[in-house]
Design a protein around this motif. Sequence first.
Motif, PDB file in Angstrom:
ATOM      1  N   LEU A 106      37.528  38.413  48.324  1.00 45.69           N
ATOM      2  CA  LEU A 106      38.481  37.832  47.390  1.00 45.69           C
ATOM      3  C   LEU A 106      38.057  38.266  45.993  1.00 45.69           C
ATOM      4  CD1 LEU A 106      38.689  34.155  48.725  1.00 45.69           C
ATOM      5  CD2 LEU A 106      40.160  36.078  49.294  1.00 45.69           C
ATOM      6  N   SER A 107      38.977  38.840  45.257  1.00 47.96           N
ATOM      7  CA  SER A 107      38.666  39.215  43.880  1.00 47.96           C
ATOM      8  C   SER A 107      38.405  37.952  43.074  1.00 47.96           C
ATOM      9  CB  SER A 107      39.845  39.983  43.273  1.00 47.96           C
ATOM     10  OG  SER A 107      40.939  39.101  43.078  1.00 47.96           O
ATOM     11  N   PRO A 108      37.774  38.064  41.904  1.00 48.78           N
ATOM     12  CA  PRO A 108      37.566  36.878  41.079  1.00 48.78           C
ATOM     13  C   PRO A 108      38.876  36.147  40.764  1.00 48.78           C
ATOM     14  CG  PRO A 108      36.209  38.665  40.273  1.00 48.78           C
ATOM     15  CD  PRO A 108      37.101  39.245  41.340  1.00 48.78           C
ATOM     16  N   GLU A 109      39.963  36.888  40.577  1.00 47.76           N
ATOM     17  CA  GLU A 109      41.257  36.268  40.288  1.00 47.76           C
ATOM     18  C   GLU A 109      41.795  35.517  41.506  1.00 47.76           C
ATOM     19  OE1 GLU A 109      40.148  39.326  37.655  1.00 47.76           O
ATOM     20  OE2 GLU A 109      40.663  39.644  39.755  1.00 47.76           O
ATOM     21  N   GLU A 110      41.678  36.138  42.692  1.00 39.85           N
ATOM     22  CA  GLU A 110      42.132  35.478  43.919  1.00 39.85           C
ATOM     23  C   GLU A 110      41.298  34.235  44.207  1.00 39.85           C
ATOM     24  OE1 GLU A 110      43.745  39.261  46.546  1.00 39.85           O
ATOM     25  OE2 GLU A 110      41.606  38.787  46.566  1.00 39.85           O
ATOM     26  N   ASP A 116      46.195  28.580  44.538  1.00 39.44           N
ATOM     27  CA  ASP A 116      47.213  28.953  45.528  1.00 39.44           C
ATOM     28  C   ASP A 116      46.808  30.186  46.326  1.00 39.44           C
ATOM     29  OD1 ASP A 116      48.918  26.879  44.714  1.00 39.44           O
ATOM     30  OD2 ASP A 116      49.730  28.118  43.098  1.00 39.44           O
ATOM     31  N   GLU A 117      46.232  31.164  45.629  1.00 38.19           N
ATOM     32  CA  GLU A 117      45.911  32.443  46.257  1.00 38.19           C
ATOM     33  C   GLU A 117      44.728  32.338  47.222  1.00 38.19           C
ATOM     34  OE1 GLU A 117      47.205  36.357  46.742  1.00 38.19           O
ATOM     35  OE2 GLU A 117      48.136  34.672  45.757  1.00 38.19           O
ATOM     36  N   ALA A 118      43.680  31.626  46.855  1.00 33.32           N
ATOM     37  CA  ALA A 118      42.498  31.520  47.721  1.00 33.32           C
ATOM     38  C   ALA A 118      42.849  30.903  49.077  1.00 33.32           C
ATOM     39  CB  ALA A 118      41.389  30.732  47.023  1.00 33.32           C
ATOM     40  N   PRO A 119      43.581  29.788  49.135  1.00 29.85           N
ATOM     41  CA  PRO A 119      43.956  29.250  50.450  1.00 29.85           C
ATOM     42  C   PRO A 119      44.867  30.190  51.249  1.00 29.85           C
ATOM     43  CG  PRO A 119      44.166  27.554  48.792  1.00 29.85           C
ATOM     44  CD  PRO A 119      43.924  28.853  48.066  1.00 29.85           C
TER      45      PRO A 119
END
Length: 169
Positions: free
Chosen positions: A105-109, A114-117
Amino acid sequence: MSIMRTTAEAIASAAGWKPPVPVGQPGDATGGRYLFRLDGGLDMELLSPDGRMCILRGKVGDLPADENAANALLAECARRAVARARTRGAVLTLEDGALVLFRQLSPEEAASPDEAPRKAGEFLNDLAWWRGRVQAQSAGGDRSGDRAGSGGGYDARFAGMSATWLSGR
């Protein structure tokens, strides 16, 4: 708050799980990871090598003890990995006699609630898919219903972000 803790809490919250507790501390043998133990032995680790990006990790399965069976399994996994490489973010690796799946996972993700889950859900889908393929191959199963990377046989149980997504144990 650390990026790993933020990411772990976002994943747990979206799935309806209790807030996670880290296993170990950064720098010790366990490396300060978060471990999500899920139904059916589908376990997912969250770790960070640098404190910025996060990595999802899950064990797919052990290689067979028989060298010919292990080679056949590796050849089949390589074929499938190449077919899925364009469409999936997870990477299948060989680690100490076991097949292991990783997703960076990029630092932004990782920082996005919302993006991490969503990425964790995709990873769990991939992990379940790979485990099913490896178990079928190890058991001598056929490949019907799965065309080179098409996702045939895809386990849709993990497609949503709700309490039915997976239950923690």
